[in-house]
Design a protein around this motif. Sequence first.
Motif, PDB file in Angstrom:
ATOM      1  N   LEU A  39       1.005  -0.889   0.047  1.00 39.34           N
ATOM      2  CA  LEU A  39      -0.087   0.037   0.214  1.00 39.34           C
ATOM      3  C   LEU A  39       0.862   1.329  -0.022  1.00 39.34           C
ATOM      4  O   LEU A  39       1.726   1.446   0.782  1.00 39.34           O
ATOM      5  CB  LEU A  39      -0.627   0.252   1.249  1.00 39.34           C
ATOM      6  N   ASP A  40       0.591   1.923  -0.845  1.00 42.73           N
ATOM      7  CA  ASP A  40       1.372   3.448  -0.842  1.00 42.73           C
ATOM      8  C   ASP A  40       0.604   4.321  -0.020  1.00 42.73           C
ATOM      9  O   ASP A  40      -0.561   4.332   0.091  1.00 42.73           O
ATOM     10  CB  ASP A  40       1.558   3.861  -2.377  1.00 42.73           C
ATOM     11  N   LEU A  41       1.236   5.541   0.043  1.00 44.02           N
ATOM     12  CA  LEU A  41       0.605   6.514   1.089  1.00 44.02           C
ATOM     13  C   LEU A  41      -0.583   6.932   0.331  1.00 44.02           C
ATOM     14  O   LEU A  41      -1.577   7.185   0.795  1.00 44.02           O
ATOM     15  CB  LEU A  41       1.680   7.517   1.381  1.00 44.02           C
ATOM     16  N   ASP A  42      -0.529   7.413  -1.056  1.00 43.59           N
ATOM     17  CA  ASP A  42      -1.700   8.074  -1.627  1.00 43.59           C
ATOM     18  C   ASP A  42      -2.938   6.851  -1.507  1.00 43.59           C
ATOM     19  O   ASP A  42      -4.186   7.324  -1.438  1.00 43.59           O
ATOM     20  CB  ASP A  42      -1.410   8.448  -3.094  1.00 43.59           C
ATOM     21  N   GLY A  43      -2.634   5.690  -1.705  1.00 44.06           N
ATOM     22  CA  GLY A  43      -3.634   4.541  -1.739  1.00 44.06           C
ATOM     23  C   GLY A  43      -4.178   4.586  -0.395  1.00 44.06           C
ATOM     24  O   GLY A  43      -5.486   4.453  -0.183  1.00 44.06           O
ATOM     25  N   ALA A  44      -3.452   4.686   0.642  1.00 44.40           N
ATOM     26  CA  ALA A  44      -3.780   4.695   2.057  1.00 44.40           C
ATOM     27  C   ALA A  44      -4.614   5.796   2.218  1.00 44.40           C
ATOM     28  O   ALA A  44      -5.693   5.773   3.095  1.00 44.40           O
ATOM     29  CB  ALA A  44      -2.739   4.423   2.905  1.00 44.40           C
ATOM     30  N   GLN A  45      -4.307   6.890   1.796  1.00 44.37           N
ATOM     31  CA  GLN A  45      -4.978   8.109   2.272  1.00 44.37           C
ATOM     32  C   GLN A  45      -6.507   8.067   1.612  1.00 44.37           C
ATOM     33  O   GLN A  45      -7.378   8.555   2.052  1.00 44.37           O
ATOM     34  CB  GLN A  45      -4.242   9.199   1.760  1.00 44.37           C
ATOM     35  N   LYS A  46      -6.522   7.447   0.199  1.00 40.57           N
ATOM     36  CA  LYS A  46      -7.497   7.384  -0.447  1.00 40.57           C
ATOM     37  C   LYS A  46      -8.803   6.541   0.269  1.00 40.57           C
ATOM     38  O   LYS A  46      -9.884   6.688   0.268  1.00 40.57           O
ATOM     39  CB  LYS A  46      -7.777   6.843  -1.810  1.00 40.57           C
ATOM     40  N   GLN A  47      -8.010   5.260   0.767  1.00 37.66           N
ATOM     41  CA  GLN A  47      -8.756   4.454   1.630  1.00 37.66           C
ATOM     42  C   GLN A  47      -9.549   5.046   2.663  1.00 37.66           C
ATOM     43  O   GLN A  47     -10.631   4.656   3.170  1.00 37.66           O
ATOM     44  CB  GLN A  47      -7.963   3.217   2.016  1.00 37.66           C
ATOM     45  N   LEU A  48      -8.580   5.988   3.568  1.00 38.02           N
ATOM     46  CA  LEU A  48      -9.033   6.477   4.730  1.00 38.02           C
ATOM     47  C   LEU A  48     -10.294   7.423   4.426  1.00 38.02           C
ATOM     48  O   LEU A  48     -11.119   7.541   5.034  1.00 38.02           O
ATOM     49  CB  LEU A  48      -7.868   7.473   5.436  1.00 38.02           C
ATOM     50  N   HIS A  49     -10.057   8.146   3.346  1.00 41.07           N
ATOM     51  CA  HIS A  49     -11.248   9.077   2.855  1.00 41.07           C
ATOM     52  C   HIS A  49     -12.226   8.388   2.771  1.00 41.07           C
ATOM     53  O   HIS A  49     -13.394   8.685   2.967  1.00 41.07           O
ATOM     54  CB  HIS A  49     -10.838   9.950   1.583  1.00 41.07           C
ATOM     55  N   ILE A  50     -12.114   7.139   1.930  1.00 40.29           N
ATOM     56  CA  ILE A  50     -13.492   6.352   1.744  1.00 40.29           C
ATOM     57  C   ILE A  50     -14.272   5.952   2.811  1.00 40.29           C
ATOM     58  O   ILE A  50     -15.279   5.880   3.067  1.00 40.29           O
ATOM     59  CB  ILE A  50     -13.038   5.294   0.593  1.00 40.29           C
TER      60      ILE A  50
END
Length: 115
Positions: A39-50
């Motif tokens: 998991l990259d940081l951008d992917g993790a941030q998108k998952q957190l937003h979702i």
Amino acid sequence: DNDDSFQLIRSGSNGSRKESNIIRRASNNRNSNLSTASLDLDGAQKQLHIAFQKFFRVISQLHGPLVVVLDALQFADTSSLDLLQALLMDREIADLMVVGCVRTEDVPEDRRRSS
């Protein structure tokens, strides 16, 4: 489909039980998702937003109008402001009001915007 995490809402009978089941299930999903090393940081941030968007959708649908008060927004980091923007722009979150408090004299010069 990730929406199965919130299937418990429709089947439960007790309001507090519904909420605890949602949180427990979301926590389980978060733990399994975060264990993925790729998991990259951008992917993790998108998952957190979702995850936050789904949480606020469910809570606002179950309990009606929701007011969130955020104090000291002048100290909020960019990631937090991005999350706030995602929540405010989500048209599926019903009846959400956000009250933000900012002490303008404490806003760093590089973050000030001209009006």
